[in-house]
Design a protein around this motif. Structure first.
Motif, mmCIF file in Angstrom:
data_model
loop_
_atom_site.group_PDB
_atom_site.id
_atom_site.type_symbol
_atom_site.label_atom_id
_atom_site.label_comp_id
_atom_site.label_asym_id
_atom_site.label_seq_id
_atom_site.Cartn_x
_atom_site.Cartn_y
_atom_site.Cartn_z
ATOM 1 N N ASP A 119 0.835 -1.209 0.000
ATOM 2 C CA ASP A 119 0.000 0.000 0.000
ATOM 3 C C ASP A 119 0.873 1.264 0.000
ATOM 4 O OD1 ASP A 119 -2.469 1.173 -0.130
ATOM 5 O OD2 ASP A 119 -2.771 1.221 2.038
ATOM 6 N N GLY A 120 1.964 1.206 -0.748
ATOM 7 C CA GLY A 120 2.831 2.376 -0.912
ATOM 8 C C GLY A 120 3.768 2.666 0.240
ATOM 9 N N THR A 121 3.815 1.757 1.227
ATOM 10 C CA THR A 121 4.618 1.990 2.429
ATOM 11 C C THR A 121 5.628 0.871 2.661
ATOM 12 O OG1 THR A 121 2.706 3.076 3.425
ATOM 13 C CG2 THR A 121 4.490 2.457 4.914
ATOM 14 N N LEU A 122 6.834 1.272 3.008
ATOM 15 C CA LEU A 122 7.862 0.308 3.380
ATOM 16 C C LEU A 122 7.474 -0.288 4.726
ATOM 17 C CD1 LEU A 122 10.572 -0.492 2.115
ATOM 18 C CD2 LEU A 122 11.655 1.307 3.468
ATOM 19 N N ARG A 123 7.370 -1.628 4.804
ATOM 20 C CA ARG A 123 6.808 -2.253 5.996
ATOM 21 C C ARG A 123 7.841 -2.559 7.081
ATOM 22 N NH1 ARG A 123 1.114 -3.247 5.840
ATOM 23 N NH2 ARG A 123 0.531 -1.388 4.682
ATOM 24 N N LEU A 124 8.590 -1.539 7.462
ATOM 25 C CA LEU A 124 9.543 -1.689 8.564
ATOM 26 C C LEU A 124 8.822 -1.642 9.907
ATOM 27 C CD1 LEU A 124 12.446 0.662 7.460
ATOM 28 C CD2 LEU A 124 12.516 -1.833 7.577
ATOM 29 N N GLY A 125 9.370 -2.340 10.903
ATOM 30 C CA GLY A 125 8.862 -2.235 12.267
ATOM 31 C C GLY A 125 9.294 -0.918 12.915
ATOM 32 N N THR A 126 8.701 -0.625 14.045
ATOM 33 C CA THR A 126 8.947 0.637 14.758
ATOM 34 C C THR A 126 10.427 0.925 14.972
ATOM 35 O OG1 THR A 126 6.941 0.087 15.995
ATOM 36 C CG2 THR A 126 8.280 1.948 16.825
ATOM 37 N N TRP A 127 11.188 -0.098 15.359
ATOM 38 C CA TRP A 127 12.591 0.112 15.742
ATOM 39 C C TRP A 127 13.567 -0.268 14.636
ATOM 40 C CZ3 TRP A 127 12.849 3.129 19.725
ATOM 41 C CH2 TRP A 127 11.793 3.108 20.643
ATOM 42 N N GLN A 128 13.042 -0.735 13.511
ATOM 43 C CA GLN A 128 13.945 -1.200 12.445
ATOM 44 C C GLN A 128 14.474 -0.045 11.604
ATOM 45 O OE1 GLN A 128 11.423 -4.181 10.488
ATOM 46 N NE2 GLN A 128 12.903 -5.746 11.093
#
Lengths: 201, 201, 201
Positions: free
Chosen positions: B169-178
């Motif tokens: 959905d157009g967003t890089l799916r990194l976690g909060t701390w990644q």
């Protein structure tokens, strides 16, 4: 939890906290400063999607038999006609590693000596202890099961099951010194390396 | 095969087998139990395929210079317009690592100290021994060749040549701390980090 | 730079150079010799592109809780209808690893013991020293911040954030003994594993 002699000193364990507090970190952490950047966006809708595969059957001869599959990878990219895409090199084995680094015998011998010192082949591994291991997990009889607890640990430290390399403008984008290598971490065995190029031509 | 003092005790080597047999495994191994799951299937045939690339030129200053390239990655995803796809971050170097973890200086200093203790810079490496190394493998003269046997081993332990992160959905799916970090494992050198987003927009 | 007792002997440090020079390398490095190869090229233009995702929520119970997500991966490939493509398994966490290896409790217990000896949980880590750490990097209060310096180092040694497996002819191309496992390297926590299949159906 076991703390073993000779290893406990790693991480500064056993050293006075005050001493560590007094040292500024030597690591340098930052965003790119004044970096030069090059960028491109390529539409692919005029191209055709394709996937090409090659499996290489290798009879490895011993622990740390290193097979350089770079030329196979380059040939597959050329044969596939892929202009833009990704190469994936995959190992279906649990005691081998796919690694990209320099093909230089002295370095690879350093690595072998290092890994043998860190994860010695003749240490005790529960995986090889058929008095405690669940026999339902064996490949066949106890006699047929390889003694390879060390090789599984080495695989976990060294490798993922796969490596990926970008293909741009029909070329595998490896660096000057990078070679794609399949490393046997167990004994002489029959192995298969799987190459896959997926992209647009 | 060498078994070195102080390292041999890893893996329980040298401890009586009986003692190990008596301890139940503390590792817990299972399939997901009563896990909540979310799922989606997205058809892409109404979208256009595209590949976008950015190369970042970095002059690293020393061993364990860590460059956080996360914002470059997010910018590239935005510029590419890719809605569904994959980001790949690739290093063309044999003595650097691409890693995703927390950008926290104390942790990265822990890592530096740990890696220096495990793979000391000033240990003996055949790769740096020009009396035994095949001179055909040198980049130039003996004087030009970097003394970096330690850095190759560190690369083999720490890194693959690339890391991949999903774009949804157009967003890089990194976690909060990644954070996506490029880690220099050799000395000050000119480096290039290659970002590639391939997907549909 | 610190050289610690008991670790310095790794890499042959401290051994006479002459002795190393006298030993031929035992590593074997070569291109594939007389290897059998199988190849295929598959055009995808008659197929439809699709991406399918599944997130699995897992409440891990302790350090080295290993969750086998292989069946979830196989189900997602089947549900997606993807014939040719790639599965990616991604972790959004900085103290967990995605690994592909054998699901065998004794081996995984070997790994746990090995990693605890190499990166002891109760060693000193600057990451856990709130007298020197920048409080702006904390998740909340000092009391809320997990004591997990060891887990970050373990993640850096064991894992990348993701693993990729080819999908060919509608089947995930895992080897006989390969299982895709999510390994908790920190304490009991709420985690999410992200599966993504991208390809053509």
């Amino acid at each position: 939890m076991e703390t073993l002699n000779g290893v406990a000193e790693l991480n500064g364990n056993g050293r006075p906290k005050e001493k560590l507090n007094g040292l500024p970190p030597q690591v340098l952490v930052e965003a790119p400063r004044a970096a030069r950047r090059e960028a491109s966006i390529t539409e692919l809708s005029g191209l055709q999607p394709v996937v090409a595969r090659r499996a290489i059957h290798i009879a490895t001869e011993r622990l740390f038999h290193v097979t350089d599959v770079t030329e196979d990878c380059q040939e597959l990219v050329a044969e596939s006609g892929v202009k833009e895409g990704m190469l994936s090199v995959f190992s279906q084995h649990t005691t081998c590693a796919i690694k990209i680094n320099e093909r230089e015998t002295c370095f690879l011998e350093d690595l072998r000596l290092f890994m043998e010192a860190l994860v010695p082949q003749e240490a005790y591994y529960r995986h090889d202890d058929f008095e405690i291991r669940d026999h339902a997990t064996l490949a066949g009889t106890v006699e047929e099961e390889p003694i390879n607890g060390h090789a599984h640990i080495k695989q976990m430290l060294l490798g993922s099951a796969s490596e990926s390399v970008p293909v741009a403008d029909g070329t595998l984008r490896l660096g000057t010194w990078q070679r794609i290598m399949f490393i046997e971490l167990d004994q002489a065995r029959n192995r298969k390396v799987q190459l896959q190029v997926q992209g647009w031509r």
